[in-house]
Design an enzyme around this catalytic site. Structure first.
Site, PDB file in Angstrom:
ATOM      1  N   HIS A   4      76.833  54.594  35.078  1.00 46.69           N
ATOM      2  CA  HIS A   4      77.759  54.120  34.054  1.00 46.69           C
ATOM      3  C   HIS A   4      79.097  53.846  34.715  1.00 46.69           C
ATOM      4  O   HIS A   4      79.497  54.560  35.628  1.00 46.69           O
ATOM      5  CB  HIS A   4      77.929  55.185  32.954  1.00 46.69           C
ATOM      6  CG  HIS A   4      78.493  54.626  31.695  1.00 46.69           C
ATOM      7  ND1 HIS A   4      79.847  54.474  31.507  1.00 46.69           N
ATOM      8  CD2 HIS A   4      77.883  54.150  30.586  1.00 46.69           C
ATOM      9  CE1 HIS A   4      80.036  53.939  30.327  1.00 46.69           C
ATOM     10  NE2 HIS A   4      78.872  53.729  29.743  1.00 46.69           N
TER      11      HIS A   4
ATOM     12  N   ASP B  71      71.089  54.962  27.120  1.00 42.59           N
ATOM     13  CA  ASP B  71      69.891  54.135  26.973  1.00 42.59           C
ATOM     14  C   ASP B  71      68.635  54.799  27.491  1.00 42.59           C
ATOM     15  O   ASP B  71      67.529  54.356  27.198  1.00 42.59           O
ATOM     16  CB  ASP B  71      70.093  52.803  27.710  1.00 42.59           C
ATOM     17  CG  ASP B  71      71.163  51.986  27.049  1.00 42.59           C
ATOM     18  OD1 ASP B  71      71.085  51.845  25.820  1.00 42.59           O
ATOM     19  OD2 ASP B  71      72.069  51.514  27.737  1.00 42.59           O
TER      20      ASP B  71
HETATM   21  N1  ACO Z   1      70.214  52.564  40.248  1.00 47.07           N
HETATM   22  C1  ACO Z   1      70.487  52.534  41.577  1.00 47.07           C
HETATM   23  N2  ACO Z   1      71.713  52.377  42.100  1.00 47.07           N
HETATM   24  C2  ACO Z   1      72.735  52.227  41.239  1.00 47.07           C
HETATM   25  C3  ACO Z   1      72.549  52.267  39.841  1.00 47.07           C
HETATM   26  C4  ACO Z   1      71.231  52.436  39.354  1.00 47.07           C
HETATM   27  N3  ACO Z   1      70.988  52.473  38.038  1.00 47.07           N
HETATM   28  N4  ACO Z   1      73.734  52.097  39.217  1.00 47.07           N
HETATM   29  C5  ACO Z   1      74.655  51.979  40.193  1.00 47.07           C
HETATM   30  N5  ACO Z   1      74.045  52.051  41.408  1.00 47.07           N
HETATM   31  C6  ACO Z   1      74.714  52.007  42.714  1.00 47.07           C
HETATM   32  C7  ACO Z   1      75.079  50.574  43.077  1.00 47.07           C
HETATM   33  O1  ACO Z   1      74.059  49.946  43.835  1.00 47.07           O
HETATM   34  C8  ACO Z   1      76.346  50.772  43.848  1.00 47.07           C
HETATM   35  O2  ACO Z   1      75.991  51.145  45.162  1.00 47.07           O
HETATM   36  P1  ACO Z   1      76.939  50.708  46.413  1.00 47.07           P
HETATM   37  O3  ACO Z   1      78.213  51.467  46.220  1.00 47.07           O
HETATM   38  O4  ACO Z   1      76.141  51.153  47.597  1.00 47.07           O
HETATM   39  O5  ACO Z   1      77.109  49.235  46.316  1.00 47.07           O
HETATM   40  C9  ACO Z   1      77.010  51.977  43.194  1.00 47.07           C
HETATM   41  O6  ACO Z   1      75.935  52.712  42.591  1.00 47.07           O
HETATM   42  C10 ACO Z   1      78.028  51.606  42.116  1.00 47.07           C
HETATM   43  O7  ACO Z   1      77.422  50.696  41.237  1.00 47.07           O
HETATM   44  P2  ACO Z   1      78.210  49.519  40.519  1.00 47.07           P
HETATM   45  O8  ACO Z   1      77.232  48.460  40.087  1.00 47.07           O
HETATM   46  O9  ACO Z   1      79.374  49.095  41.334  1.00 47.07           O
HETATM   47  O10 ACO Z   1      78.747  50.290  39.254  1.00 47.07           O
HETATM   48  P3  ACO Z   1      79.288  49.625  37.950  1.00 47.07           P
HETATM   49  O11 ACO Z   1      80.237  50.584  37.366  1.00 47.07           O
HETATM   50  O12 ACO Z   1      79.793  48.233  38.206  1.00 47.07           O
HETATM   51  O13 ACO Z   1      77.974  49.444  37.048  1.00 47.07           O
HETATM   52  C11 ACO Z   1      76.219  49.893  35.548  1.00 47.07           C
HETATM   53  C12 ACO Z   1      77.618  50.303  36.026  1.00 47.07           C
HETATM   54  C13 ACO Z   1      76.173  48.380  35.257  1.00 47.07           C
HETATM   55  C14 ACO Z   1      75.908  50.611  34.237  1.00 47.07           C
HETATM   56  C15 ACO Z   1      75.182  50.268  36.645  1.00 47.07           C
HETATM   57  O14 ACO Z   1      75.195  51.667  36.885  1.00 47.07           O
HETATM   58  C16 ACO Z   1      73.768  49.811  36.284  1.00 47.07           C
HETATM   59  O15 ACO Z   1      73.418  48.653  36.560  1.00 47.07           O
HETATM   60  N6  ACO Z   1      72.938  50.707  35.679  1.00 47.07           N
HETATM   61  C17 ACO Z   1      71.613  50.333  35.235  1.00 47.07           C
HETATM   62  C18 ACO Z   1      71.695  49.567  33.924  1.00 47.07           C
HETATM   63  C19 ACO Z   1      72.049  50.463  32.754  1.00 47.07           C
HETATM   64  O16 ACO Z   1      71.464  51.529  32.559  1.00 47.07           O
HETATM   65  N7  ACO Z   1      72.996  49.979  31.941  1.00 47.07           N
HETATM   66  C20 ACO Z   1      73.409  50.698  30.709  1.00 47.07           C
HETATM   67  C21 ACO Z   1      74.814  51.181  30.818  1.00 47.07           C
HETATM   68  S1  ACO Z   1      75.260  52.117  29.403  1.00 47.07           S
HETATM   69  C22 ACO Z   1      75.580  50.985  28.197  1.00 47.07           C
HETATM   70  O17 ACO Z   1      75.955  49.874  28.411  1.00 47.07           O
HETATM   71  C23 ACO Z   1      75.398  51.412  26.843  1.00 47.07           C
END
Ligand code: ACO
Length: 464
Positions: free
Chosen positions: A322, A379
């Site tokens: 998140h 979720d």
């Molecule tokens: N699985 C694996 N790796 C992940 C995940 C994941 N679910 N989420 C983040 N990471 C990693 C990224 O690859 C990144 O790694 P890096 O630093 O080596 O590049 C690091 O963690 C940070 O991730 P970002 O994408 O920069 O984080 P951001 O804050 O932009 O994204 C998000 C947050 C979109 C929710 C992300 O965690 C994600 O895609 N999760 C899966 C989708 C999801 O469950 N979305 C629901 C969110 S809750 C809602 O909207 C109600």
């Protein structure tokens, strides 16, 4: 109709003497910017005069360090896993009250008195039906349409029906629009589902609570009496409360940005629904179930954990991570319990839940997920509950949209009432061509660039 309570919730952020100094290392020039303190959370640097004074912009794609507005609705401390609505903890609200109470709280700033509560219930109930002409819109969609596509269309179309509540300068009209949106969303969502099944559209029953009505609208058929199971209605109530608001997330910011141009609230909420649909946001609950199906069995979990960590692989564990929470999402905590209650009540032994627990256990103990502070989000469990309640996967985000409508409209209303509101208009770091001379097509050089569009229309003479 009695005049809705108007409370002035947004206290202006306090400017304090403390300031930040920005120094240009090239010229040695420096500028002072005041800091603003809210009631809780990090202070913010007020950069509103940055461009006019220093001639520079800030660069923050994804808004990770940007407060786009001040708001008195919801507070999140992502490190501590805290979520408060108007100061009340989310787990307190989910355990002790109903969705209508939370709607009132988000809209008006206080929990309603008994009289205010019953008046609010009446106000919502009187708007639950859809205009019969609007019901005809559904037949324009193909039966296989994604229900979120239908939601975007039908909610946007509400603006064509309610000219008496689109004068956004009138507080009474704003409130009527808010009531209409909250009241009609379950009916709109249920009809999208019924349409896909080819079943008749039931009318709402105003003797039922909001969450009971959601279940009845979705699952009743004219051939049978529908009796609402109280455990399932409680689960639906929790799901709605837990999704009601989450401060400046992508869809809420979309609603605010659309509303900042003075667009009407129905159009703004349709924009919010479109934004929510994406798998990185509300669409993740659908994506979690698809992912669990893809993983299939517990022995394949390790492989998917490795895939999620592989920088060459764009697979992510859906329902994990998140932008704000760097701790267990407090909403996931509540839903985990609800999930077990629902499965027990229905006597369902769901191997998908076992798989989800295994995945959670492994991920929470894995160094990659620990270092990056990736915890289950709301979720992760909501999909399993919704599946147990009988919803098909493509309806999950619709349920999210129904619960979130009050958050969108509370933020829209707050923005309309805030004296500092201006049209949202971000700037950019331009990285394109510098100014160049135009050349007419006859004088342009030939290139080897080969772009063929015919694959798009498969060689057909007319487009679909
Ligand atoms: N699985 C694996 N790796 C992940 C995940 C994941 N679910 N989420 C983040 N990471 C990693 C990224 O690859 C990144 O790694 P890096 O630093 O080596 O590049 C690091 O963690 C940070 O991730 P970002 O994408 O920069 O984080 P951001 O804050 O932009 O994204 C998000 C947050 C979109 C929710 C992300 O965690 C994600 O895609 N999760 C899966 C989708 C999801 O469950 N979305 C629901 C969110 S809750 C809602 O909207 C109600």
């Amino acid at each position: 109709m009695a005049k809705p309570a108007q409370r002035n919730d947004v206290r202006p952020a306090r400017a304090v003497r403390h300031s930040f100094t920005l120094t240009d290392n090239e010229t040695g020039e420096s500028w002072e910017f005041p800091t603003l303190h809210g009631t809780m959370g990090p202070k913010v640097i007020d950069t509103r005069k940055l461009y006019s004074q220093a001639g520079v912009f800030t660069y923050d794609p994804g808004f990770a360090s940007t407060a786009s507005c001040s708001s008195a609705i919801t507070y999140i401390d992502g490190d501590a896993g805290v979520l408060l609505h108007r100061g009340y903890a989310i787990d307190d609200l989910a355990k002790n009250t109903d969705y209508m109470d939370v709607c009132y709280l988000l809209l008006h700033g206080e929990l309603p008195s008994p009289e205010e509560k019953s008046e609010f219930d009446i106000n919502i109930n009187r708007h639950t039906m859809l205009h019969e002409q609007l019901v005809r819109f559904y037949s324009g969609f193909v039966r296989s349409a994604h229900p979120m596509a239908i939601m975007v269309g039908i909610v946007g179309a509400l603006s064509a029906f309610y000219h008496d509540s689109t004068d956004i300068t009138d507080p009474m009209q704003r409130m009527i629009a808010a009531h209409r949106l909250i009241a009609k969303m379950p009916t709109i969502g249920a009809y999208a589902y019924k349409y896909s099944l080819g079943q008749p559209f039931p009318y709402p029953n105003n003797n039922l609570s909001y969450s009971e009505n959601v279940l009845r609208l979705m699952f009743s058929a004219p051939t049978d009496e529908y009796e609402v199971n109280p455990v399932l209605a409680r689960a639906m109530n929790s799901i709605l409360i837990l999704h009601a608001d989450h401060e400046q997330n992508a869809s809420t910011s979309t609603v605010r940005l659309a509303g900042s141009s003075a667009a009407n609230p129905f159009a703004c909420v349709a924009a919010g629904i479109a934004s929510l649909w994406g798998p990185a946001h509300g669409g993740a609950n659908e994506a979690v179930l698809n992912m669990l199906h893809e993983i299939g069995t517990k022995d394949r979990v390790a492989k998917y954990i490795r895939k999620a960590q592989d920088p060459e692989d764009n697979f992510r564990l859906m329902g994990f991570g998140h932008r704000v929470y760097k701790n267990y999402d407090p909403r996931a905590e509540v839903l985990r319990k609800t999930c077990h209650e629902v499965l027990e009540e229905l006597g369902i032994h769901d191997p998908t839940l076992d798989l989800a627990m295994e995945l959670e256990e492994i991920a929470l103990n894995d160094d990659y997920f620990k270092e990056k502070k990736l915890y289950p989000n709301v979720d992760f469990y909501s999909g399993i509950i919704l599946r147990a309640l009988g919803f098909p996967t493509n309806m999950f985000t619709v349920l999210f949209a129904i619960g979130r409508t009050v958050g969108w409209i509370a933020h829209w209303k707050e923005m309309m009432e805030a004296p500092e509101s201006r049209i949202g208009r971000p700037r950019q770091l331009y990285v394109g061509s510098k100014k160049r001379e135009f050349t007419s097509v006859a004088n342009r050089e030939h290139t080897d660039r080969k772009i063929s569009w015919s694959w798009l229309w498969g060689g057909k003479k007319t487009a679909d």
